[in-house]
Design a protein around this motif. Structure first.
Motif, PDB file in Angstrom:
ATOM      1  N   ALA A 105      -1.233   4.592 -11.023  1.00  0.00           N
ATOM      2  CA  ALA A 105      -1.075   3.895  -9.739  1.00  0.00           C
ATOM      3  C   ALA A 105      -2.318   3.949  -8.882  1.00  0.00           C
ATOM      4  O   ALA A 105      -2.312   3.449  -7.759  1.00  0.00           O
ATOM      5  CB  ALA A 105       0.107   4.480  -8.969  1.00  0.00           C
ATOM      6  N   VAL A 106      -3.407   4.557  -9.391  1.00  0.00           N
ATOM      7  CA  VAL A 106      -4.557   4.798  -8.531  1.00  0.00           C
ATOM      8  C   VAL A 106      -5.270   3.497  -8.141  1.00  0.00           C
ATOM      9  O   VAL A 106      -5.744   3.352  -7.011  1.00  0.00           O
ATOM     10  CB  VAL A 106      -5.521   5.801  -9.201  1.00  0.00           C
ATOM     11  N   ILE A 107      -5.352   2.533  -9.045  1.00  0.00           N
ATOM     12  CA  ILE A 107      -5.975   1.243  -8.708  1.00  0.00           C
ATOM     13  C   ILE A 107      -5.118   0.507  -7.676  1.00  0.00           C
ATOM     14  O   ILE A 107      -5.638  -0.052  -6.693  1.00  0.00           O
ATOM     15  CB  ILE A 107      -6.187   0.384  -9.959  1.00  0.00           C
ATOM     16  N   ALA A 108      -3.803   0.500  -7.891  1.00  0.00           N
ATOM     17  CA  ALA A 108      -2.910  -0.153  -6.932  1.00  0.00           C
ATOM     18  C   ALA A 108      -3.023   0.488  -5.555  1.00  0.00           C
ATOM     19  O   ALA A 108      -2.975  -0.188  -4.522  1.00  0.00           O
ATOM     20  CB  ALA A 108      -1.466  -0.080  -7.437  1.00  0.00           C
ATOM     21  N   ASP A 109      -3.202   1.822  -5.523  1.00  0.00           N
ATOM     22  CA  ASP A 109      -3.361   2.536  -4.255  1.00  0.00           C
ATOM     23  C   ASP A 109      -4.617   2.067  -3.527  1.00  0.00           C
ATOM     24  O   ASP A 109      -4.600   1.814  -2.314  1.00  0.00           O
ATOM     25  CB  ASP A 109      -3.429   4.038  -4.532  1.00  0.00           C
ATOM     26  N   ASN A 110      -5.719   1.929  -4.255  1.00  0.00           N
ATOM     27  CA  ASN A 110      -6.962   1.466  -3.634  1.00  0.00           C
ATOM     28  C   ASN A 110      -6.893  -0.002  -3.240  1.00  0.00           C
ATOM     29  O   ASN A 110      -7.456  -0.406  -2.220  1.00  0.00           O
ATOM     30  CB  ASN A 110      -8.130   1.707  -4.586  1.00  0.00           C
ATOM     31  N   VAL A 111      -6.202  -0.812  -4.042  1.00  0.00           N
ATOM     32  CA  VAL A 111      -5.993  -2.213  -3.668  1.00  0.00           C
ATOM     33  C   VAL A 111      -5.201  -2.289  -2.363  1.00  0.00           C
ATOM     34  O   VAL A 111      -5.509  -3.086  -1.469  1.00  0.00           O
ATOM     35  CB  VAL A 111      -5.256  -2.975  -4.792  1.00  0.00           C
ATOM     36  N   GLY A 112      -4.187  -1.425  -2.244  1.00  0.00           N
ATOM     37  CA  GLY A 112      -3.355  -1.424  -1.045  1.00  0.00           C
ATOM     38  C   GLY A 112      -4.130  -1.143   0.224  1.00  0.00           C
ATOM     39  O   GLY A 112      -3.825  -1.695   1.284  1.00  0.00           O
ATOM     40  N   CYS A 114       1.149  -1.330 -12.667  1.00  0.00           N
ATOM     41  CA  CYS A 114       1.428  -0.798 -11.325  1.00  0.00           C
ATOM     42  C   CYS A 114       1.013  -1.785 -10.241  1.00  0.00           C
ATOM     43  O   CYS A 114       1.694  -1.916  -9.217  1.00  0.00           O
ATOM     44  CB  CYS A 114       0.698   0.538 -11.140  1.00  0.00           C
ATOM     45  N   VAL A 115      -0.103  -2.474 -10.443  1.00  0.00           N
ATOM     46  CA  VAL A 115      -0.529  -3.500  -9.494  1.00  0.00           C
ATOM     47  C   VAL A 115       0.521  -4.603  -9.405  1.00  0.00           C
ATOM     48  O   VAL A 115       0.861  -5.089  -8.318  1.00  0.00           O
ATOM     49  CB  VAL A 115      -1.900  -4.076  -9.903  1.00  0.00           C
ATOM     50  N   MET A 120       7.680   2.114  -8.580  1.00  0.00           N
ATOM     51  CA  MET A 120       6.351   2.627  -8.898  1.00  0.00           C
ATOM     52  C   MET A 120       6.429   4.034  -9.498  1.00  0.00           C
ATOM     53  O   MET A 120       5.753   4.346 -10.486  1.00  0.00           O
ATOM     54  CB  MET A 120       5.488   2.641  -7.634  1.00  0.00           C
ATOM     55  N   VAL A 121       7.235   4.885  -8.902  1.00  0.00           N
ATOM     56  CA  VAL A 121       7.383   6.254  -9.408  1.00  0.00           C
ATOM     57  C   VAL A 121       7.900   6.246 -10.845  1.00  0.00           C
ATOM     58  O   VAL A 121       7.407   6.977 -11.712  1.00  0.00           O
ATOM     59  CB  VAL A 121       8.316   7.073  -8.492  1.00  0.00           C
ATOM     60  N   GLU A 122       8.913   5.423 -11.102  1.00  0.00           N
ATOM     61  CA  GLU A 122       9.475   5.356 -12.456  1.00  0.00           C
ATOM     62  C   GLU A 122       8.440   4.879 -13.468  1.00  0.00           C
ATOM     63  O   GLU A 122       8.365   5.391 -14.598  1.00  0.00           O
ATOM     64  CB  GLU A 122      10.697   4.432 -12.463  1.00  0.00           C
ATOM     65  N   GLU A 123       7.612   3.901 -13.074  1.00  0.00           N
ATOM     66  CA  GLU A 123       6.589   3.404 -13.989  1.00  0.00           C
ATOM     67  C   GLU A 123       5.510   4.447 -14.262  1.00  0.00           C
ATOM     68  O   GLU A 123       5.076   4.629 -15.408  1.00  0.00           O
ATOM     69  CB  GLU A 123       5.959   2.133 -13.421  1.00  0.00           C
ATOM     70  N   VAL A 124       5.070   5.144 -13.213  1.00  0.00           N
ATOM     71  CA  VAL A 124       4.044   6.169 -13.403  1.00  0.00           C
ATOM     72  C   VAL A 124       4.580   7.298 -14.278  1.00  0.00           C
ATOM     73  O   VAL A 124       3.891   7.795 -15.176  1.00  0.00           O
ATOM     74  CB  VAL A 124       3.563   6.710 -12.036  1.00  0.00           C
ATOM     75  N   THR A 178       0.818  -1.218   0.000  1.00  0.00           N
ATOM     76  CA  THR A 178       0.000   0.000   0.000  1.00  0.00           C
ATOM     77  C   THR A 178       0.846   1.260   0.000  1.00  0.00           C
ATOM     78  O   THR A 178       0.511   2.252  -0.654  1.00  0.00           O
ATOM     79  CB  THR A 178      -0.975  -0.004   1.200  1.00  0.00           C
ATOM     80  N   LYS A 179       1.985   1.262   0.712  1.00  0.00           N
ATOM     81  CA  LYS A 179       2.801   2.469   0.759  1.00  0.00           C
ATOM     82  C   LYS A 179       3.542   2.699  -0.552  1.00  0.00           C
ATOM     83  O   LYS A 179       3.731   3.845  -0.969  1.00  0.00           O
ATOM     84  CB  LYS A 179       3.779   2.409   1.936  1.00  0.00           C
ATOM     85  N   ALA A 180       3.968   1.635  -1.202  1.00  0.00           N
ATOM     86  CA  ALA A 180       4.612   1.802  -2.508  1.00  0.00           C
ATOM     87  C   ALA A 180       3.646   2.420  -3.509  1.00  0.00           C
ATOM     88  O   ALA A 180       3.991   3.348  -4.248  1.00  0.00           O
ATOM     89  CB  ALA A 180       5.116   0.449  -3.016  1.00  0.00           C
ATOM     90  N   ALA A 181       2.421   1.917  -3.527  1.00  0.00           N
ATOM     91  CA  ALA A 181       1.412   2.459  -4.451  1.00  0.00           C
ATOM     92  C   ALA A 181       1.035   3.883  -4.065  1.00  0.00           C
ATOM     93  O   ALA A 181       0.862   4.751  -4.940  1.00  0.00           O
ATOM     94  CB  ALA A 181       0.179   1.558  -4.443  1.00  0.00           C
ATOM     95  N   ASP A 182       0.913   4.139  -2.773  1.00  0.00           N
ATOM     96  CA  ASP A 182       0.525   5.468  -2.295  1.00  0.00           C
ATOM     97  C   ASP A 182       1.567   6.518  -2.680  1.00  0.00           C
ATOM     98  O   ASP A 182       1.240   7.602  -3.177  1.00  0.00           O
ATOM     99  CB  ASP A 182       0.366   5.418  -0.772  1.00  0.00           C
ATOM    100  N   VAL A 183       2.844   6.195  -2.454  1.00  0.00           N
ATOM    101  CA  VAL A 183       3.921   7.129  -2.791  1.00  0.00           C
ATOM    102  C   VAL A 183       3.970   7.386  -4.295  1.00  0.00           C
ATOM    103  O   VAL A 183       4.084   8.532  -4.748  1.00  0.00           O
ATOM    104  CB  VAL A 183       5.277   6.591  -2.284  1.00  0.00           C
TER     105      VAL A 183
END
Length: 704
Positions: free
Chosen positions: A283-290, A639-640, A613-617, A257-262
């Motif tokens: 990354a928004v879906i991964a953030d909500n999954v987290g 991202c997920v 995650m940052v690099e991918e976004v 969750t923190k990786a996706a959130d950041v």
């Protein structure tokens, strides 16, 4: 147990316990079944909010059936279902993969438990007299049986914890879109769905945990017979299994969750200047999954582990008391009765929020949640009073290492359990004070942002350090009182008291991520500012409830750890832990270092995952044409996958540190050094956990 204690136990307990074993045997599983039934009822109410699709129409689009309340555009409504499906699939995919890793680890550790416990007596297969000096002493089970049943209990605890986390995640992903849809009808309807869904998780976890543990005790008892020490030592594996899964669930889910959130916030909100939960953010879906795999599945497993450990610690200690000697099942079931009564008290409390004092406006959300804590604590105080006088004999004896047996009266136990209960309430309210925007600490942190990030960080850290003071004093008072009255048995029951309202605590804790997801779905589906305002209000209160849940988890973990430490000292026959002796002192400073080592490992893991995650976004924003314009969708799955792979890979090393350190310390340096390690880790870890939790909660409020 000495002969005097054994001889007096029969007189002390002969006709003193008011409840018969038959009543206890019926009451405990009945309360568990009632808890499960209540959870199913809440589920059925949530399920009445329809989130489903029609057949394809002439245009080729699937439309979602809208219930009454507005929003007639089927394409917008269809987005809600699609987003919910994506979040649910991502969460299921992560947990399925994580549980495969856990299955391998748990299988290996089950074998290690069997090997270590069985080798204590060279895998003996014969029943032996527990006290060779007694002419007709009771017989104790062979070591291979204790090892086998301990391993089985460990597996049961791990499976129950896994099931609890998985069910909690499924419930949350089932209710998030329904909360969003109900926001069309008003804040009260949306709050009701989110809170009812949280209560489903709370009651299922508590009731299932109690029922499985109770059935395991009855099943194991068929083999162990009168050897209650062997029985409850074997049952202790149930708590270890639950807390082992909790360790990996919290670490893996937290990294995810923190990786996706950041990644979502740094690139989306800061660099691209788009709103939180904007559908253009990859990354928004991964953030909500987290939110679901970390704060729902992880927290559920965490609190289940604390419940299982505290119950098993109390049972092990009481098996060595005069209650165990006299084989008084009603008295021995006192820890289970606390949880059983707690389920009933929490049902009444939940009805207050959902049916009696229904939320009618935004400003009523937080007061309603805080009332849940207070009402459940008041009701449970009376429940504890009744259980203490009905289940326990007027007097019984507890073994204290290196000291004479301690005589305990039943009303002593009321104060022990109540001390833990009210200490938990104090921790909850202090946490709310330091993490709610209604009070000055969070406002001071927010005000510090005017001069930049550096002052914000300084104020945030200071808030966290200051927030440790009152919870530590609350825990210290509960420990002093409970130990003075009933030694380590009192501390174990104080931990149970703090967790006696677990169903309510989990309900308000799970409410937070469900509301957070609801807000994200509203933003991604572009449902408009009116609905987003309601979901933001729910989410704002949810940030505080999540922090309160962490406070309960930390406080209960401190008491549980101390109770287990006492059980270890008793069983290892350590008369005194001398902190100035070389072995103990070395263990103490090494143990105090372990939480920092563990935190460093997990923080670095989060950092590595967040970098990827940052690099991918960034890559998607820079290379996908039309992404910022909203004409094409980002690659959410990539991202997920990044969060999933990173969290599963990085959770292994911290988990091994925690699991292997006690084994290595005890095997190579002896039981005294291990006692120092355990004491140091306990004291250091509590301070660090409270500080970090409240700092994070305040910052979450600040930037939400």
């Amino acid at each position: 147990m000495d002969g005097t204690m054994a001889a007096s136990a029969g007189e002390m307990l002969k006709s003193d316990t008011l409840l018969s074993p038959v009543v206890v045997q019926i009451f405990i599983p009945a309360c568990a079944v009632v808890g499960i039934a209540f959870a199913i009822l809440q589920w059925s109410i949530v399920a009445k909010v329809q989130v489903k699709r029609t057949e394809n129409d002439a245009t080729g689009y699937n439309h979602m059936l809208a219930d009454e309340g507005g929003l007639e555009d089927p394409s917008v409504l269809n987005k809600v279902a699609e987003i919910q499906d994506a979040i649910s699939m991502g969460a299921v995919s992560f947990l399925t993969t994580e549980y495969w890793y856990l299955a391998i680890f748990m299988g290996l550790f089950t074998f290690i438990i069997f090997l270590f416990l069985g080798s204590v007596d060279k895998f003996g297969r014969k029943w032996t007299p527990c006290d060779p000096a007694a002419p007709e002493g009771k017989m104790c089970a062979p070591s291979i049986a204790v090892a086998g049943f301990s391993a089985l209990a460990f597996a049961l605890g791990a499976l129950t914890s896994t099931l609890s986390g998985y069910l909690g995640m499924k419930i949350a992903t089932y209710a998030n879109a329904r909360t969003t849809l109900q926001a069309r009808k008003g804040i009260g309807a949306a709050f009701s769905v989110a809170f009812r869904a949280g209560s489903v998780m709370g009651f299922l976890l508590t009731a299932n945990g109690l029922l499985v543990l109770y059935l395991a005790i009855l099943g194991f008892k068929q083999y162990f017979g009168d050897d209650w020490v062997g029985l409850y030592e074997s049952i202790a594996g149930y708590g270890l299994g639950g807390s082992s899964v909790a360790l990996f669930g919290r670490v893996g889910g937290g990294i995810y969750t923190k990786a996706a959130d950041v990644g979502a916030d740094l690139v989306g909100k800061v660099e691209q200047n788009i709103p939180e939960d904007d559908p253009r953010n990859p990354a928004v879906i991964a953030d909500n999954v987290g939110d679901n795999v970390g704060d729902i599945a992880g927290m559920g497993a965490d609190l289940f582990g604390s419940f299982a450990e505290s119950t098993c610690a109390a049972l092990v200690i009481s098996s060595l008391s005069s209650m165990g000697t006299a084989r008084d099942f009603a008295a021995m079931s006192f820890p289970l009765m606390i949880t059983a009564v707690g389920i009933i008290a929490c049902i009444v409390t939940t009805l207050v929020a959902t049916d009696i004092q229904v939320v009618g406006s935004i400003k009523e959300i937080e007061p309603s949640l805080k009332r849940q804590l207070l009402i459940s604590s008041v009701l449970m105080t009376f429940g504890i009073l009744a259980v203490s006088f009905l289940c326990l004999p007027s007097k019984f004896e507890i073994i204290v290492a290196g000291e004479p047996n301690k005589v305990v009266k039943n009303w002593y136990m009321f104060f022990c359990v109540a001390a833990g209960l009210w200490a938990g309430l104090v921790i909850g309210y202090v946490t709310e004070y330091f993490t709610s925007h209604q009070y000055s600490p969070v406002r001071d942190v927010a005000d510090a942002c005017r001069t930049g990030a550096a002052t914000n960080i300084i104020f945030g850290l200071a808030l966290g350090y200051r927030s440790v003071i009152v919870p530590v004093f609350a825990i210290a008072c509960a420990v002093y009182l409970s130990y003075s009255l009933a030694a380590m048995y009192g501390i174990a029951c104080a931990a149970l008291g703090m967790l006696s309202t677990l169903s309510t605590c989990l309900a308000i804790d799970a409410y937070g991520p469900i509301s957070d997801n609801a807000g994200g779905i509203a933003e991604m589906a572009e449902l408009g500012p009116a609905i987003r305002e309601k979901t933001d209000a729910l989410d704002s209160a949810g940030n505080t409830t999540a922090a309160i849940g962490k406070g309960f988890a930390i406080g209960s973990a401190a008491l549980v750890s101390l109770a287990l430490f006492g059980a270890y000292v008793n069983r290892a026959e350590i008369e005194q832990v001398n902190v100035i002796a070389p072995r103990e002192f070395v263990g103490l400073i090494v143990g105090a270092m372990l939480p920092y080592w563990f935190s460093a490992m997990t923080m670095k893991s989060v950092g590595k995952a967040a970098l990827a995650m940052v690099e991918e976004v960034r890559r998607q924003f820079s290379t996908i044409e039309g992404l910022m314009e909203g004409t094409v969708k980002p690659d959410y799955k990539k991202c997920v996958t990044i969060s999933t792979d990173a969290s599963l890979k990085e959770m292994v090393a911290p988990g091994c540190l925690v699991m292997l350190t006690p084994i290595i310390a005890g095997f190579f340096f002896g039981v005294d050094t291990l006692a120092g390690v355990l004491a140091g880790a306990l004291v250091s870890g509590v301070q660090m956990a409270i500080s970090a939790s409240n700092t994070g909660g305040a910052w979450s409020r600040d930037f939400s």
